[in-house]
Each structure stands twice: as structure tokens, then as C-alpha cells.
Scaffold this active site. Structure first.
Site, PDB file in Angstrom:
ATOM      1  N   ARG A  58     -44.567 -64.762  50.724  1.00 54.44           N
ATOM      2  CA  ARG A  58     -43.890 -65.675  49.800  1.00 54.44           C
ATOM      3  C   ARG A  58     -42.572 -66.180  50.367  1.00 54.44           C
ATOM      4  O   ARG A  58     -42.330 -67.373  50.456  1.00 54.44           O
ATOM      5  CB  ARG A  58     -43.639 -64.915  48.497  1.00 54.44           C
ATOM      6  N   THR A  59     -41.711 -65.250  50.759  1.00 53.36           N
ATOM      7  CA  THR A  59     -40.370 -65.648  51.180  1.00 53.36           C
ATOM      8  C   THR A  59     -40.418 -66.467  52.461  1.00 53.36           C
ATOM      9  O   THR A  59     -39.742 -67.475  52.603  1.00 53.36           O
ATOM     10  CB  THR A  59     -39.486 -64.405  51.370  1.00 53.36           C
ATOM     11  N   LYS A  86     -41.721 -54.933  73.185  1.00 51.87           N
ATOM     12  CA  LYS A  86     -41.493 -54.527  74.572  1.00 51.87           C
ATOM     13  C   LYS A  86     -40.172 -53.805  74.721  1.00 51.87           C
ATOM     14  O   LYS A  86     -39.726 -53.528  75.840  1.00 51.87           O
ATOM     15  CB  LYS A  86     -41.508 -55.764  75.478  1.00 51.87           C
ATOM     16  N   ARG A 108     -35.188 -61.305  57.987  1.00 51.71           N
ATOM     17  CA  ARG A 108     -35.570 -60.187  57.131  1.00 51.71           C
ATOM     18  C   ARG A 108     -35.721 -58.968  58.030  1.00 51.71           C
ATOM     19  O   ARG A 108     -36.376 -59.019  59.077  1.00 51.71           O
ATOM     20  CB  ARG A 108     -36.878 -60.450  56.402  1.00 51.71           C
ATOM     21  N   HIS A 136     -30.991 -59.158  48.671  1.00 56.27           N
ATOM     22  CA  HIS A 136     -31.953 -60.247  48.896  1.00 56.27           C
ATOM     23  C   HIS A 136     -31.359 -61.436  48.145  1.00 56.27           C
ATOM     24  O   HIS A 136     -31.834 -61.831  47.081  1.00 56.27           O
ATOM     25  CB  HIS A 136     -33.319 -59.847  48.339  1.00 56.27           C
TER      26      HIS A 136
END
Lengths: 306, 176
Positions: A58-59, A86, A108, A136
């Protein structure tokens, strides 16, 4: 009045005037998303990079659409397909990305403070799209936008936030944003899921849902993070659902035209019953469409720096 | 230019719009925020009074289409674009208060094109002050006012709580 921030890292760092300005800036972008050609040239030539180190549909989609509707170029980086696997550090990854002349980085990350640390080291604007259990901010802003749209304002409203507050960045950002804008916030959840000293943020804590819901104008139900099950925050999902699930019967205790909100993804039948999730009170999908407008408004405000 | 002169110019422009389009079939007005919207509303009233039929009126915010967005210090706050009809196939009369470099009109045309495919776009302005930087020419003009590049033309509106008038402000003294 103008917007002075380089980054959007937390609601805590924004003043009530900043929040009001962001909500005002988002308004005209709703109209853009309703057009046949959903695109304006405001961010033409700018580059937005989505760095999602945690899963999100969604975000990430919302940020991507917001940037694209402003005509920016968007790149998505996810850890499984990047050099993170890596062994490169977060900062190195981002410095490398930035040296390709980016303008906005959307991050995020599972660590609280990741966006703040990053913002100190890069020239681009950083938008926090969720950092650990911390904040958030864009979710809270879109929730406020939705409340304002449906209720005509925020000041003086009674808002209940229900569920796993301790592990919820959505709850933390919403508590800060709502109290900042003059709403009265109550939280309800099992004692194991309410952090100690939460009252210091200016909220009232309840452990019985029925009491918490009495007369409220807005109910924000939080997602029960099922992946945390087994860590003994409550005896069983069934018990949690019986005590803290939002049902049509419980909804009767709230004000007559109360809004039911959920940041998604919804666990139907656990924190919210099917009939409530599909009822007229639920504005869950409005939250999602408003999310695009709010993120467009934010990127527009931030773009003045580049 | 005082209120009475403004009113006369608008009445003439309303008639010119009707004449130029042979009536107001398929004609709609779109005002550019903020001054152009007041003028478009007045033109709509005048035209409807003459023809006794409704004609469409929209409001356009061109902020997102400006060509100087990236070089301005502060982002202008956006207003809503509100065009309650489909522009495709219509003869759209764009309405603005002052025509200067033509850049606003360029932005407005892009904004309109993003909403559909108008059959025609015409331009009505209350004041044409010259100094065009783009190949743009108005169809309907209230008044031509020759100016120096650094002068400022400001239109005051009753709708904004002022007395109707057009004032020329010198760039140094920003008072009328």
C-alpha cells in the site's frame, strides 16, 4: 506561510502550523487523481527513490503513484534485489543512490531512527515511510486529512486508538498528530500492548474496549501483527478478538456517525468484524485514496528545495 | 481604470464573445485564479443576461503548470481547479485579469489540455500590458495599457473586498 522542512521524519518534528499547511496543500491534489489524465507537471525532471527495506504494498504504491502523478521519475529499490544482500551498509547504499542526482528519498526501515540518521547525511529530502516502532508520519497525516474531510475539523474530537499500541508506529504518529491538532485521544488494548507512561503523551489509557468507545467520534483500529503471535502478549487470537475486536454491537457505543479507520492490511474477524469493515462507518478505502493526495502535497512542498 | 470603465469594458467583451462565437452554443468560460475567476463570473452573468441561457463556468489553478516552479524560493499554495464540465469539444474562453509575458496563459493552456481536448481556446483579458515573451495574442481585450517592464499592474475587485479599479504601481513605490 511557507514550509521550511527539508525532510519529513516524524510528526514530533512538525508544528501544528506545519500539519495544517500539509493538509491544506493536499486538498487540490484530490482533484488531480479524479481526472481522466491523472498527471500534472509540477515535479517534472525530479527523481524520487523508494527504498523499502520492509515489505509494503500500500505505502510503496501510494508513494509511487503520488510521484508519478506529479511527473517525477520513480525508482524502487528493495533489499532482495539490491547490494544490501551483498553486505553494503545502509548509508553506503543510499550515498550511491544519491550520487545519481536524486531529489527525494522515501525510506521504510525496521530500525527506529533510520530515516533521521539518513537525512543527516544526504542532500536529498528524506520522507520517513515507517521506521521500526517509532513513527509513520505520512500515515498519520492521511488519517488526519480523512478525519478533517469527513468531520469538518479535528479540534475537540474524541478519538479512540485500539489494539497493539506498543508495537505500532501508526499509533505513535497518530497520537502525536491528533493531540497536536487539538483532538482528545484515548487508547485501548491489552496491558501487555500498551507501553508504560503512555499518559505522558496526553492520552487516556483504557483496558476495556467498551469504556474506551463510549461516545467517540473516530475509532482507529490497529492491525494485530500476527507475526508477533507466540511472543505471549495475549493468550490466544480468539481471546484478543473477543475482548478487543470491533464489532457492530460495540460500535453502537460510539457516537452515532462515528468513523471507523484502519491503516491496513485488515485482519478481518480479528481486530475488526466483517460487517464493520464493510459498513458505512468504515472509511478505510477513503484513507487509501487520500494517501495519494497527501503524499503528492508533501512532495510538492518539499520540492521547493531542489 | 475605475469601476465604471471596468464594467463597460466587460459588457463590451461579453458582446464580443457572443459575436465572435455566433451566440454561446458550446462556449464555456474558464477563469484563471484568482482575478480571472471574478472576471469570468461577471462575464457569465452578462452573457446569460443577454442570451437568457446558462453557460458553463470553471476555475483553473495553474500553479502546477508554472515554468518557474523549480526556481522559486517558496512554493505558492495551491488552490483547487474546479471545472464542472467536460472541456472536450467546447470552445473555451480563458479569462485572466492582466496579460503580461504570456507564461500564465501557456500554463493555463497546458492545464486545460490535460483535462481534455477543447475544440478551441480563446483568450479574454481585462488589461493587456504588453511585453510578451511567448507567441500569444488575446481575442478579447478590455483595455491596452502601455507599461514599462518593471511597472506592476494590479486589478482590485469588489469580490475581494476592494473597490473595483485597475492601478499602475511603480516598482519602487508599491503604493497606488
Amino acid at each position: 506561510m511557507s514550509f521550511k522542512h527539508k525532510d519529513i521524519l516524524s510528526i514530533a518534528a512538525l508544528s501544528p502550523e506545519d500539519v495544517a499547511l500539509i493538509l491544506e496543500a493536499a486538498e487540490p491534489f484530490k482533484e488531480v487523481s479524479g481526472r481522466e489524465i491523472k498527471k500534472v507537471p509540477a515535479l517534472r525532471g525530479k527523481t524520487v527513490v523508494n527504498l523499502f527495506f520492509e515489505p509494503s504494498t500500500r505505502t510503496r504504491t501510494s508513494f509511487e503513484l503520488a510521484a508519478k502523478r506529479l511527473s517525477a521519475d520513480v525508482i524502487n529499490v528493495s533489499p532482495s534485489s539490491s547490494s544490501v544482500v551483498k553486505g553494503e551498509t545502509l548509508l553506503d547504499t543510499i550515498r550511491n543512490v544519491e550520487s545519481m542526482q536524486t531529489d527525494v528519498l522515501v525510506l521504510r526501515h525496521s530500525s527506529a531512527g533510520a530515516a533521521t540518521t539518513l537525512a543527516r547525511h544526504v542532500r536529498s529530502s528524506v520522507i520517513n515511510a515507517g521506521d521500526g516502532w517509532h513513527e509513520h508520519p505520512t500515515q498519520a497525516l492521511l488519517d488526519l486529512f480523512t478525519i478533517q474531510e469527513k468531520k469538518g475539523g479535528i479540534r475537540g474530537l474524541q478519538v479512540a486508538i485500539v489494539g497493539d499500541v506498543a508495537h505500532s508506529r501508526v499509533a505513535r504518529s497518530n497520537i502525536r498528530a491528533l493531540t497536536k491538532m487539538g483532538a482528545h485521544v484515548r487508547v485501548a488494548g491489552p496491558p501487555t500492548m500498551i507501553p508504560p507512561f503512555l499518559e505522558r503523551l496526553g492520552v487516556r489509557v483504557f483496558h476495556h474496549l467498551d469504556e474506551a468507545l463510549s461516545g467517540v467520534d473516530v475509532i482507529i483500529t490497529l492491525r494485530l501483527q500476527l507475526e508477533r503471535q507466540g511472543r505471549s502478549f495475549f493468550p490466544s487470537i480468539r481471546e484478543y478478538s473477543r475482548l478487543y475486536g470491533l464489532t457492530a454491537e460495540r460500535l453502537q457505543r460510539a457516537a452515532k456517525d462515528a468513523l471507523v479507520m484502519h491503516p491496513g492490511p485488515v485482519n478481518r474477524g480479528i481486530e475488526i468484524s466483517h460487517d464493520v469493515a464493510d459498513s458505512r462507518s468504515a472509511v478505510i478505502l477513503d484513507q487509501v485514496s487520500n494517501g495519494v493526495a497527501v503524499r503528492m502535497g508533501l512532495m510538492y512542498l518539499l520540492s521547493q528545495l531542489h | 481604470m475605475d469601476g465604471q470603465e471596468m464594467a463597460r469594458a466587460l459588457t463590451r467583451m461579453a458582446h464580443e464573445i457572443l459575436e465572435g462565437n455566433k451566440g454561446c452554443q458550446d462556449v464555456a468560460l474558464v477563469g484563471i485564479r484568482t482575478g480571472g475567476v471574478f472576471l469570468a463570473q461577471r462575464l457569465q452573468r452578462l452573457i446569460q443576461h443577454v442570451e437568457q441561457t446558462e453557460i458553463g463556468l470553471g476555475e483553473l489553478d495553474i500553479t502546477l503548470y508554472r515554468d518557474d516552479l523549480a526556481i522559486r524560493k517558496h512554493q505558492p499554495i495551491l488552490k483547487k481547479t474546479d471545472i464542472p464540465f467536460h472541456v472536450s469539444g467546447l470552445k473555451i474562453v480563458l479569462v485572466d485579469d492582466v496579460l503580461f509575458t504570456g507564461r500564465t496563459i501557456r500554463a493555463a493552456m497546458d492545464g486545460l489540455m490535460d483535462l481534455g481536448r477543447p475544440m478551441e481556446i480563446q483568450l479574454a483579458v481585462l488589461v493587456d500590458r504588453g511585453h510578451r515573451q511567448l507567441p500569444i495574442r488575446p481575442h478579447y481585450v478590455g483595455k491596452n495599457i502601455p507599461t514599462a517592464q518593471d511597472e506592476i499592474i494590479h486589478v482590485f475587485f469588489e469580490e475581494a473586498g476592494e473597490e473595483d479599479r485597475v492601478a499602475k504601481l511603480s516598482s519602487r513605490r508599491r503604493a497606488s
